[in-house]
Design a protein around this motif. Structure first.
Motif, PDB file in Angstrom:
ATOM      1  N   LEU A 153       0.796  -1.338  -0.052  1.00 16.58           N
ATOM      2  CA  LEU A 153      -0.053   0.033   0.017  1.00 16.58           C
ATOM      3  C   LEU A 153       0.904   1.268  -0.002  1.00 16.58           C
ATOM      4  O   LEU A 153       0.506   2.142  -0.542  1.00 16.58           O
ATOM      5  N   ALA A 154       1.975   1.306   0.670  1.00 20.73           N
ATOM      6  CA  ALA A 154       2.786   2.307   0.780  1.00 20.73           C
ATOM      7  C   ALA A 154       3.294   2.606  -0.452  1.00 20.73           C
ATOM      8  O   ALA A 154       3.365   3.928  -1.098  1.00 20.73           O
ATOM      9  N   LEU A 155       3.820   1.330  -1.210  1.00 21.54           N
ATOM     10  CA  LEU A 155       4.372   1.666  -2.635  1.00 21.54           C
ATOM     11  C   LEU A 155       3.302   2.141  -3.554  1.00 21.54           C
ATOM     12  O   LEU A 155       3.726   2.970  -4.484  1.00 21.54           O
ATOM     13  N   GLN A 156       2.316   1.621  -3.559  1.00 24.87           N
ATOM     14  CA  GLN A 156       1.176   2.145  -4.437  1.00 24.87           C
ATOM     15  C   GLN A 156       1.073   3.684  -4.102  1.00 24.87           C
ATOM     16  O   GLN A 156       0.744   4.473  -5.133  1.00 24.87           O
ATOM     17  N   VAL A 157       0.843   3.971  -3.109  1.00 24.58           N
ATOM     18  CA  VAL A 157       0.645   5.473  -2.699  1.00 24.58           C
ATOM     19  C   VAL A 157       2.033   6.555  -3.342  1.00 24.58           C
ATOM     20  O   VAL A 157       1.734   7.493  -3.751  1.00 24.58           O
ATOM     21  N   LEU A 158       2.863   5.857  -2.992  1.00 27.80           N
ATOM     22  CA  LEU A 158       4.114   6.817  -3.486  1.00 27.80           C
ATOM     23  C   LEU A 158       4.152   6.692  -4.939  1.00 27.80           C
ATOM     24  O   LEU A 158       4.528   7.790  -5.568  1.00 27.80           O
ATOM     25  N   ALA A 159       3.616   5.611  -5.591  1.00 24.84           N
ATOM     26  CA  ALA A 159       3.994   5.497  -7.190  1.00 24.84           C
ATOM     27  C   ALA A 159       2.402   6.302  -7.653  1.00 24.84           C
ATOM     28  O   ALA A 159       2.697   7.071  -8.938  1.00 24.84           O
ATOM     29  N   ASN A 160       1.396   6.351  -7.263  1.00 26.79           N
ATOM     30  CA  ASN A 160       0.355   6.951  -7.829  1.00 26.79           C
ATOM     31  C   ASN A 160      -0.340   8.063  -6.952  1.00 26.79           C
ATOM     32  O   ASN A 160      -1.248   8.785  -7.502  1.00 26.79           O
ATOM     33  N   GLY A 161       0.350   8.268  -5.975  1.00 28.37           N
ATOM     34  CA  GLY A 161      -0.439   9.529  -5.145  1.00 28.37           C
ATOM     35  C   GLY A 161      -1.837   9.122  -4.818  1.00 28.37           C
ATOM     36  O   GLY A 161      -2.529   8.092  -4.824  1.00 28.37           O
ATOM     37  N   LEU A 162      -2.479  10.258  -4.057  1.00 30.72           N
ATOM     38  CA  LEU A 162      -3.730  10.062  -3.745  1.00 30.72           C
ATOM     39  C   LEU A 162      -4.405  11.582  -4.131  1.00 30.72           C
ATOM     40  O   LEU A 162      -3.800  12.645  -4.077  1.00 30.72           O
ATOM     41  N   PRO A 163      -5.732  11.579  -4.272  1.00 27.10           N
ATOM     42  CA  PRO A 163      -6.380  12.528  -4.585  1.00 27.10           C
ATOM     43  C   PRO A 163      -6.409  13.564  -3.718  1.00 27.10           C
ATOM     44  O   PRO A 163      -6.143  13.292  -2.304  1.00 27.10           O
ATOM     45  N   GLN A 164      -6.402  15.031  -3.724  1.00 26.39           N
ATOM     46  CA  GLN A 164      -6.118  15.957  -2.867  1.00 26.39           C
ATOM     47  C   GLN A 164      -7.238  15.962  -1.684  1.00 26.39           C
ATOM     48  O   GLN A 164      -8.541  15.433  -1.851  1.00 26.39           O
ATOM     49  N   ALA A 165      -6.645  15.994  -0.625  1.00 28.16           N
ATOM     50  CA  ALA A 165      -7.273  16.197   0.649  1.00 28.16           C
ATOM     51  C   ALA A 165      -8.091  14.813   1.115  1.00 28.16           C
ATOM     52  O   ALA A 165      -9.136  14.728   1.796  1.00 28.16           O
ATOM     53  N   SER A 166      -7.457  13.700   0.684  1.00 28.68           N
ATOM     54  CA  SER A 166      -7.823  12.362   1.012  1.00 28.68           C
ATOM     55  C   SER A 166      -6.652  11.575   1.546  1.00 28.68           C
ATOM     56  O   SER A 166      -5.341  11.903   1.423  1.00 28.68           O
ATOM     57  N   LEU A 167      -6.873  10.584   2.112  1.00 29.63           N
ATOM     58  CA  LEU A 167      -5.844   9.854   2.685  1.00 29.63           C
ATOM     59  C   LEU A 167      -6.681   8.262   3.065  1.00 29.63           C
ATOM     60  O   LEU A 167      -7.460   8.212   2.796  1.00 29.63           O
ATOM     61  N   LEU A 168      -5.823   7.298   3.584  1.00 31.98           N
ATOM     62  CA  LEU A 168      -6.428   6.048   3.641  1.00 31.98           C
ATOM     63  C   LEU A 168      -6.380   5.456   5.136  1.00 31.98           C
ATOM     64  O   LEU A 168      -5.266   5.676   5.882  1.00 31.98           O
ATOM     65  N   ASN A 169      -7.379   4.737   5.457  1.00 28.92           N
ATOM     66  CA  ASN A 169      -7.392   4.177   6.510  1.00 28.92           C
ATOM     67  C   ASN A 169      -7.554   2.743   6.627  1.00 28.92           C
ATOM     68  O   ASN A 169      -8.454   1.950   5.904  1.00 28.92           O
ATOM     69  N   VAL A 170      -6.437   2.242   6.810  1.00 26.53           N
ATOM     70  CA  VAL A 170      -6.216   0.667   6.748  1.00 26.53           C
ATOM     71  C   VAL A 170      -6.191  -0.166   8.122  1.00 26.53           C
ATOM     72  O   VAL A 170      -5.657   0.226   8.784  1.00 26.53           O
ATOM     73  N   ASN A 171      -7.129  -1.118   7.893  1.00 27.71           N
ATOM     74  CA  ASN A 171      -7.117  -1.939   9.100  1.00 27.71           C
ATOM     75  C   ASN A 171      -7.111  -3.317   8.827  1.00 27.71           C
ATOM     76  O   ASN A 171      -7.516  -3.836   7.744  1.00 27.71           O
ATOM     77  N   PHE A 172      -6.515  -4.261   9.910  1.00 22.94           N
ATOM     78  CA  PHE A 172      -5.893  -5.431   9.724  1.00 22.94           C
ATOM     79  C   PHE A 172      -6.812  -6.488  10.841  1.00 22.94           C
ATOM     80  O   PHE A 172      -6.713  -6.123  11.684  1.00 22.94           O
ATOM     81  N   PRO A 173      -7.305  -7.479  10.172  1.00 20.42           N
ATOM     82  CA  PRO A 173      -7.958  -8.583  11.080  1.00 20.42           C
ATOM     83  C   PRO A 173      -6.633  -9.201  11.844  1.00 20.42           C
ATOM     84  O   PRO A 173      -5.654  -9.401  11.336  1.00 20.42           O
ATOM     85  N   ASN A 174      -6.948  -9.698  13.129  1.00 18.02           N
ATOM     86  CA  ASN A 174      -6.216 -10.553  13.815  1.00 18.02           C
ATOM     87  C   ASN A 174      -6.078 -11.837  13.380  1.00 18.02           C
ATOM     88  O   ASN A 174      -6.483 -12.872  14.010  1.00 18.02           O
ATOM     89  N   THR A 175      -5.232 -12.277  12.261  1.00 18.02           N
ATOM     90  CA  THR A 175      -5.255 -13.545  11.860  1.00 18.02           C
ATOM     91  C   THR A 175      -4.028 -13.639  11.027  1.00 18.02           C
ATOM     92  O   THR A 175      -3.200 -12.652  10.470  1.00 18.02           O
ATOM     93  N   LYS A 176      -3.146 -14.875  11.013  1.00 17.90           N
ATOM     94  CA  LYS A 176      -2.093 -15.059  10.305  1.00 17.90           C
ATOM     95  C   LYS A 176      -2.339 -15.247   8.721  1.00 17.90           C
ATOM     96  O   LYS A 176      -1.260 -15.281   8.111  1.00 17.90           O
ATOM     97  N   ASN A 177      -3.640 -15.267   8.424  1.00 20.22           N
ATOM     98  CA  ASN A 177      -3.699 -15.533   6.937  1.00 20.22           C
ATOM     99  C   ASN A 177      -4.763 -14.545   6.377  1.00 20.22           C
ATOM    100  O   ASN A 177      -5.985 -14.839   6.276  1.00 20.22           O
ATOM    101  N   ILE A 178      -4.281 -13.530   6.167  1.00 21.45           N
ATOM    102  CA  ILE A 178      -5.201 -12.276   5.750  1.00 21.45           C
ATOM    103  C   ILE A 178      -5.181 -12.633   4.301  1.00 21.45           C
ATOM    104  O   ILE A 178      -4.473 -12.964   3.562  1.00 21.45           O
ATOM    105  N   LYS A 179      -6.663 -12.554   3.953  1.00 19.66           N
ATOM    106  CA  LYS A 179      -7.007 -12.954   2.516  1.00 19.66           C
ATOM    107  C   LYS A 179      -6.856 -12.192   1.407  1.00 19.66           C
ATOM    108  O   LYS A 179      -6.465 -12.554   0.324  1.00 19.66           O
TER     109      LYS A 179
END
Length: 257
Positions: A153-179
């Motif tokens: 996700l960091a690489l995607q944002v660095l490569a593509n940027g984000l629309p003005q005045a926006s950002l990403l909220n990323v949450n992960f489940p507590n599992t060893k196998n994120i789908k």
């Protein structure tokens, strides 16, 4: 031709010694030059608070070899403001990442979160920003399953940027196998809060905030649903809080003044 690595500001709200920021710092160090600015103590639930009634301290510390780190006496938002003004001196970093938070910041929690408010402040400053959180409040939280998603996700944002005045909220489940990753909307939910009243030795009452998370949204396109299904949720958020759809409604009012 020399390739310049991106500069990445790493912040959090759990404090500079939290395991989550170490995991995020290590992941970002594989991508670019890392500068860490974090509170000197846990600041969870601080939202977008800033310090105005007392001086702020900002001290460079040597906690992890080879990483430029600063400890701040203020809030997560203070950390970003000081980083931009005093450390980068107006030469803004290429990316601001916040977390990895111990505990979810999905749904309505985004409003209370110091983790997300630090990322929001980065976006206000015009820096592409991401907040990361894991559904595990313990100091023994295992962040390893999140890392490949964090880096991508960091690489995607660095490569593509984000629309003005926006950002990403990323949450992960507590599992060893994120789908995988689901792009979502914020679920409609609230906290049904109560205050546990107790009495101190001087017979004065004091209160502990408690509550139950109430989900009022059965949609299969929300962050809550994605996490329950074992996916990382990615919600684009903005700091413009204008309810644009309400403006036409208010324009129909007849003001008797």
């Amino acid at each position: 031709m020399k390739v310049t690595k991106p500069t990445i500001l790493v912040v959090n709200d759990d404090g500079i010694t939290a395991p989550g920021i170490k995991a995020l710092m290590d992941a970002m160090a594989e991508i670019g030059r890392v500068v860490v600015v974090a509170p000197d103590s846990p600041q969870s639930g601080m939202g977008h608070a800033i310090t105005i009634g007392k001086p702020l301290r900002l001290d460079q510390v040597d906690i992890y070899e080879g990483i430029e780190m600063y400890r701040c006496s203020g809030t997560p938002v203070d950390c970003v403001k000081l980083a931009v003004n005093k450390i980068f001196k107006g030469q803004k970093p290429d990316l601001c990442v916040s977390g990895i938070n111990h505990g979810l910041n999905n749904s309505i929690n985004v409003l209370y979160s110091g983790t997300m408010s630090a990322a929001v402040e980065g976006a206000i400053e015009g820096i592409p920003s991401i907040g990361f959180s894991l559904d595990d409040y313990t100091l023994q939280a295992d962040f390893e399953p999140c890392i490949k998603f964090v880096k991508e996700l960091a690489l995607q944002v660095l490569a593509n940027g984000l629309p003005q005045a926006s950002l990403l909220n990323v949450n992960f489940p507590n599992t060893k196998n994120i789908k995988g990753i689901k792009i979502c909307r914020q679920a409609a939910a609230k906290w049904a809060e109560e205050f546990d009243e107790r009495v101190d030795p001087h017979k004065r009452p004091y209160y502990w905030l408690t509550g139950v998370f109430q989900l009022n949204d059965g949609g299969e396109d929300t962050d809550v649903w994605a996490l329950e299904q074992g996916y990382a949720s990615v919600v684009p958020v903005q700091f413009d809080m204008t309810a644009h759809h309400v403006i036409p409604y208010l324009n129909n009012w007849k003001f008797n003044i």
